[in-house]
Design an enzyme around this catalytic site. Sequence first.
Site, PDB file in Angstrom:
ATOM      1  N   TYR A 157      78.761  25.543   1.378  1.00 43.75           N
ATOM      2  CA  TYR A 157      77.828  24.601   0.740  1.00 43.75           C
ATOM      3  C   TYR A 157      77.017  23.841   1.803  1.00 43.75           C
ATOM      4  O   TYR A 157      75.794  23.704   1.687  1.00 43.75           O
ATOM      5  CB  TYR A 157      78.648  23.633  -0.119  1.00 43.75           C
ATOM      6  CG  TYR A 157      77.849  22.657  -0.955  1.00 43.75           C
ATOM      7  CD1 TYR A 157      77.195  23.079  -2.108  1.00 43.75           C
ATOM      8  CD2 TYR A 157      77.771  21.315  -0.599  1.00 43.75           C
ATOM      9  CE1 TYR A 157      76.473  22.180  -2.889  1.00 43.75           C
ATOM     10  CE2 TYR A 157      77.062  20.410  -1.381  1.00 43.75           C
ATOM     11  CZ  TYR A 157      76.417  20.841  -2.520  1.00 43.75           C
ATOM     12  OH  TYR A 157      75.709  19.948  -3.290  1.00 43.75           O
ATOM     13  N   LYS A 161      72.966  23.855   2.297  1.00 46.01           N
ATOM     14  CA  LYS A 161      72.162  22.633   2.146  1.00 46.01           C
ATOM     15  C   LYS A 161      71.465  22.258   3.461  1.00 46.01           C
ATOM     16  O   LYS A 161      70.359  21.696   3.432  1.00 46.01           O
ATOM     17  CB  LYS A 161      73.043  21.487   1.639  1.00 46.01           C
ATOM     18  CG  LYS A 161      73.576  21.709   0.231  1.00 46.01           C
ATOM     19  CD  LYS A 161      72.460  21.849  -0.804  1.00 46.01           C
ATOM     20  CE  LYS A 161      72.969  21.882  -2.233  1.00 46.01           C
ATOM     21  NZ  LYS A 161      71.890  22.001  -3.221  1.00 46.01           N
TER      22      LYS A 161
HETATM   23  P1  NAP Z   1      75.660  20.892 -12.132  1.00 46.92           P
HETATM   24  O1  NAP Z   1      75.868  19.865 -13.194  1.00 46.92           O
HETATM   25  O2  NAP Z   1      76.750  21.863 -11.820  1.00 46.92           O
HETATM   26  O3  NAP Z   1      74.288  21.664 -12.456  1.00 46.92           O
HETATM   27  C1  NAP Z   1      73.853  22.759 -11.694  1.00 46.92           C
HETATM   28  C2  NAP Z   1      72.752  23.468 -12.440  1.00 46.92           C
HETATM   29  O4  NAP Z   1      72.341  24.617 -11.684  1.00 46.92           O
HETATM   30  C3  NAP Z   1      73.210  23.982 -13.806  1.00 46.92           C
HETATM   31  O5  NAP Z   1      72.196  23.764 -14.765  1.00 46.92           O
HETATM   32  C4  NAP Z   1      73.402  25.465 -13.550  1.00 46.92           C
HETATM   33  O6  NAP Z   1      73.264  26.270 -14.703  1.00 46.92           O
HETATM   34  C5  NAP Z   1      72.281  25.723 -12.571  1.00 46.92           C
HETATM   35  N1  NAP Z   1      72.442  26.999 -11.888  1.00 46.92           N
HETATM   36  C6  NAP Z   1      73.550  27.483 -11.268  1.00 46.92           C
HETATM   37  N2  NAP Z   1      73.313  28.726 -10.796  1.00 46.92           N
HETATM   38  C7  NAP Z   1      72.024  29.027 -11.134  1.00 46.92           C
HETATM   39  C8  NAP Z   1      71.213  30.171 -10.943  1.00 46.92           C
HETATM   40  N3  NAP Z   1      71.668  31.265 -10.306  1.00 46.92           N
HETATM   41  N4  NAP Z   1      69.938  30.146 -11.422  1.00 46.92           N
HETATM   42  C9  NAP Z   1      69.463  29.055 -12.094  1.00 46.92           C
HETATM   43  N5  NAP Z   1      70.195  27.943 -12.298  1.00 46.92           N
HETATM   44  C10 NAP Z   1      71.463  27.937 -11.827  1.00 46.92           C
HETATM   45  O7  NAP Z   1      75.339  20.186 -10.744  1.00 46.92           O
HETATM   46  P2  NAP Z   1      74.559  18.839 -10.376  1.00 46.92           P
HETATM   47  O8  NAP Z   1      75.553  17.880  -9.877  1.00 46.92           O
HETATM   48  O9  NAP Z   1      73.631  18.467 -11.457  1.00 46.92           O
HETATM   49  O10 NAP Z   1      73.754  19.373  -9.103  1.00 46.92           O
HETATM   50  C11 NAP Z   1      72.354  19.630  -9.097  1.00 46.92           C
HETATM   51  C12 NAP Z   1      71.909  19.825  -7.657  1.00 46.92           C
HETATM   52  O11 NAP Z   1      72.211  18.642  -6.906  1.00 46.92           O
HETATM   53  C13 NAP Z   1      72.649  20.960  -6.941  1.00 46.92           C
HETATM   54  O12 NAP Z   1      71.760  21.638  -6.081  1.00 46.92           O
HETATM   55  C14 NAP Z   1      73.704  20.241  -6.138  1.00 46.92           C
HETATM   56  O13 NAP Z   1      74.107  20.979  -5.007  1.00 46.92           O
HETATM   57  C15 NAP Z   1      72.949  18.983  -5.758  1.00 46.92           C
HETATM   58  N6  NAP Z   1      73.811  17.863  -5.377  1.00 46.92           N
HETATM   59  C16 NAP Z   1      74.698  17.327  -6.259  1.00 46.92           C
HETATM   60  C17 NAP Z   1      75.506  16.271  -5.849  1.00 46.92           C
HETATM   61  C18 NAP Z   1      76.497  15.617  -6.757  1.00 46.92           C
HETATM   62  O14 NAP Z   1      77.240  14.733  -6.277  1.00 46.92           O
HETATM   63  N7  NAP Z   1      76.560  15.946  -8.023  1.00 46.92           N
HETATM   64  C19 NAP Z   1      75.404  15.787  -4.544  1.00 46.92           C
HETATM   65  C20 NAP Z   1      74.486  16.355  -3.684  1.00 46.92           C
HETATM   66  C21 NAP Z   1      73.696  17.397  -4.108  1.00 46.92           C
HETATM   67  P3  NAP Z   1      74.585  26.597 -15.631  1.00 46.92           P
HETATM   68  O15 NAP Z   1      74.756  25.381 -16.456  1.00 46.92           O
HETATM   69  O16 NAP Z   1      74.222  27.770 -16.438  1.00 46.92           O
HETATM   70  O17 NAP Z   1      75.705  26.864 -14.697  1.00 46.92           O
END
Ligand code: NAP
Length: 249
Positions: A157, A161
């Site tokens: 990861y 990133k």
């Molecule tokens: P999440 O709730 O797991 O949502 C991830 C989204 O990405 C889901 O809608 C998922 O679709 C979609 N996805 C996964 N694989 C995909 C693919 N191959 N093609 C198109 N869409 C795809 O995660 P989140 O926390 O909202 O994270 C969103 C972004 O923020 C990510 O890039 C994550 O790395 C980043 N981020 C999050 C955090 C945190 O603390 N939450 C911190 C830093 C960065 P499905 O629902 O179908 O799986």
Amino acid sequence: MSLKGKVALVTGSSRGIGKVIALKLAEEGAKLVINYPVADEAESAQQVVEEIEDLGAEAIALQADVTAMEEVKGMVKEVKQEFDTIDILVNNAGITRDTLLLRMKEEDWDAVLDVNLKGAFNVTKAISRIMMKQRSGRIINISSVVGLMGNAGQSNYAASKAGLIGFTKSVAKELAPRGVTANAIAPGFIETAMTDQLSDKVVEQMLSVIPANSFGQPEDVADTALFLASEGAKYITGEVIRVDGGMTM
Ligand code: NAP
């Protein structure tokens, strides 16, 4: 409404941070493309479309796995048919497959790099020609503080990133002369399904190193994305904005 008439595509926006970014951009008048990877998510994506329509904005939901270039090209073609252009791209789709290096399988590495890094490449490449031609556009990549500082158990990861930050800066340099900006947001710990998976012990440890003494919300990331998409951010490019409550200052 600062984004009236603009078209925005947010990858992985049927839930989590992507969904909240999509709603925020729609509140400001943008037309939204809600992207989701698999048919199982069609209903949630359609619900987001309806929430956006309730706000008085337009939206469509399109299925495309960002790791598959042909699906991405098909999605971009459909957006052009429906809305004629794309002004704002948010590369938000992301996954984790956390484990220590010694236990990490090749497929854990490949899956995370494929979605988080190659996915952003695929979608950015597919829309960059449109933005270059119209001599304007905003690319916003959702990275992570883990890409800046590393994290035990997240080498795949962190690499994806950190790679996304290098990608953002290179794209920013290439596209700046054409009026297109590219920036990254590096969220810290944001409360979503992704962080729900963590153990209480890890969550407690995390909280102890956040000066703000609270976790971030998807809205905090969405507000930053809205700013980067707005007219006020036109002279900002190649930047990485941390949204982490001071965790990595
Ligand atoms: P999440 O709730 O797991 O949502 C991830 C989204 O990405 C889901 O809608 C998922 O679709 C979609 N996805 C996964 N694989 C995909 C693919 N191959 N093609 C198109 N869409 C795809 O995660 P989140 O926390 O909202 O994270 C969103 C972004 O923020 C990510 O890039 C994550 O790395 C980043 N981020 C999050 C955090 C945190 O603390 N939450 C911190 C830093 C960065 P499905 O629902 O179908 O799986």
